[in-house]
Write a protein that holds these residues in place. Sequence first.
Motif, PDB file in Angstrom:
ATOM      1  N   SER A 169      27.623  36.715  40.033  1.00  0.00           N
ATOM      2  CA  SER A 169      26.569  36.413  39.057  1.00  0.00           C
ATOM      3  C   SER A 169      25.743  37.637  38.696  1.00  0.00           C
ATOM      4  O   SER A 169      24.989  37.608  37.718  1.00  0.00           O
ATOM      5  CB  SER A 169      25.647  35.313  39.601  1.00  0.00           C
ATOM      6  OG  SER A 169      25.095  35.686  40.857  1.00  0.00           O
ATOM      7  N   ASP A 170      25.883  38.738  39.463  1.00  0.00           N
ATOM      8  CA  ASP A 170      25.163  39.981  39.164  1.00  0.00           C
ATOM      9  C   ASP A 170      26.044  40.987  38.415  1.00  0.00           C
ATOM     10  O   ASP A 170      25.707  42.173  38.343  1.00  0.00           O
ATOM     11  CB  ASP A 170      24.646  40.619  40.463  1.00  0.00           C
ATOM     12  CG  ASP A 170      23.596  39.766  41.147  1.00  0.00           C
ATOM     13  OD1 ASP A 170      22.794  39.137  40.427  1.00  0.00           O
ATOM     14  OD2 ASP A 170      23.581  39.716  42.389  1.00  0.00           O
ATOM     15  N   ASN A 171      27.162  40.494  37.882  1.00  0.00           N
ATOM     16  CA  ASN A 171      28.098  41.340  37.109  1.00  0.00           C
ATOM     17  C   ASN A 171      28.810  42.389  37.957  1.00  0.00           C
ATOM     18  O   ASN A 171      29.349  43.356  37.410  1.00  0.00           O
ATOM     19  CB  ASN A 171      27.390  42.026  35.932  1.00  0.00           C
ATOM     20  CG  ASN A 171      26.773  41.048  34.961  1.00  0.00           C
ATOM     21  OD1 ASN A 171      27.301  39.962  34.749  1.00  0.00           O
ATOM     22  ND2 ASN A 171      25.662  41.420  34.358  1.00  0.00           N
ATOM     23  N   ASN A 172      28.807  42.210  39.260  1.00  0.00           N
ATOM     24  CA  ASN A 172      29.536  43.129  40.126  1.00  0.00           C
ATOM     25  C   ASN A 172      31.012  42.741  40.172  1.00  0.00           C
ATOM     26  O   ASN A 172      31.350  41.567  40.360  1.00  0.00           O
ATOM     27  CB  ASN A 172      28.964  43.099  41.550  1.00  0.00           C
ATOM     28  CG  ASN A 172      27.521  43.558  41.595  1.00  0.00           C
ATOM     29  OD1 ASN A 172      27.167  44.564  40.991  1.00  0.00           O
ATOM     30  ND2 ASN A 172      26.682  42.827  42.314  1.00  0.00           N
ATOM     31  N   THR A 173      31.880  43.736  39.994  1.00  0.00           N
ATOM     32  CA  THR A 173      33.311  43.481  40.096  1.00  0.00           C
ATOM     33  C   THR A 173      33.697  43.341  41.563  1.00  0.00           C
ATOM     34  O   THR A 173      33.335  44.179  42.391  1.00  0.00           O
ATOM     35  CB  THR A 173      34.112  44.619  39.447  1.00  0.00           C
ATOM     36  OG1 THR A 173      33.766  44.705  38.054  1.00  0.00           O
ATOM     37  CG2 THR A 173      35.604  44.374  39.565  1.00  0.00           C
TER      38      THR A 173
END
Length: 303
Positions: free
Chosen positions: A174-178
């Motif tokens: 949800s924090d856009n971390n891959t």
Amino acid sequence: MELLPLVCLCLLSCSGDAVRVLVEDRSDAVLPCLISTEDLAGKLFDWKKDGQKEVFMYAAGVHYNNGRTGQDEQFRGRVSHFQDQLKNGNASIKINNTKMADSGNYSCIFPRLEPSQTFIIELVVVRVLRDRTGEEPGAAPEPCISTLDHTNHWSLLQCEAHGDPLPTLKWEDSDNNTLTAEEPQISERGGRLYITVKITVTKTGSYRCVATQETLSHQITAVIPVSLEGSSTWLIVNGAGVILALVAVIILFICLWRRTTNGPTGTGMNTINNQSDPGSTPNTANGQPDADQNTTMIQWAPV
């Protein structure tokens, strides 16, 4: 990954008389052409693309948007000028809903001026990653996400997609971390190729699978929520609930105890012998107090 917004911004870079206009596809592009402060309302100017395609022609009030014929089909209904700016020598035009095919060199020509003048503007339409489902043949539909296995501490998720060309897949939190996932697996069913990527997650949250086709500038995502009872998030939330429940039980116990302590306990008789001489011995007969002795009876009443 959040897609770039489609905004109507032009980035201009000038080199001598050359002007470059950079826009995102599906946005509007303004191609500047200012010749002087001379009123152009009664003049002639003509816009062409790559020296051939008729983009926009204005001749003393007559143009492609009010009856003039000859405009190239590519630009029909998408090009306009700034009527109120003609008096200031502004022959700029606006192309609506730009496409990749609109990229190229545009000529702003004043053929009847002495001498005639021509201005060259380069338009560059840049494709950005966004959902192009239904717009591009072969664009991948929304990926299919499923939960293959689940415990209180982890979940095994699977993402599957197809398209032509075959998209790439990645998992994000949800924090856009891959996130690190397993190696992609390619399979074929019904004459169609599928790509599958699995991942094991150990935290409560929302996870999304992103499918990307760079050659089509197409990107589409699917999201799945995950709730793990053994995760730190679950423990914090449920631990707080347990503490609140214990506090409530303790408060209830205290209230009941106080009510029992202060409640009715029956009556009791206590006899205090009032004697004039504290040191004298009461008269007794047969072990009983003398009836003549002053006896005070105190009755304890319930509080």
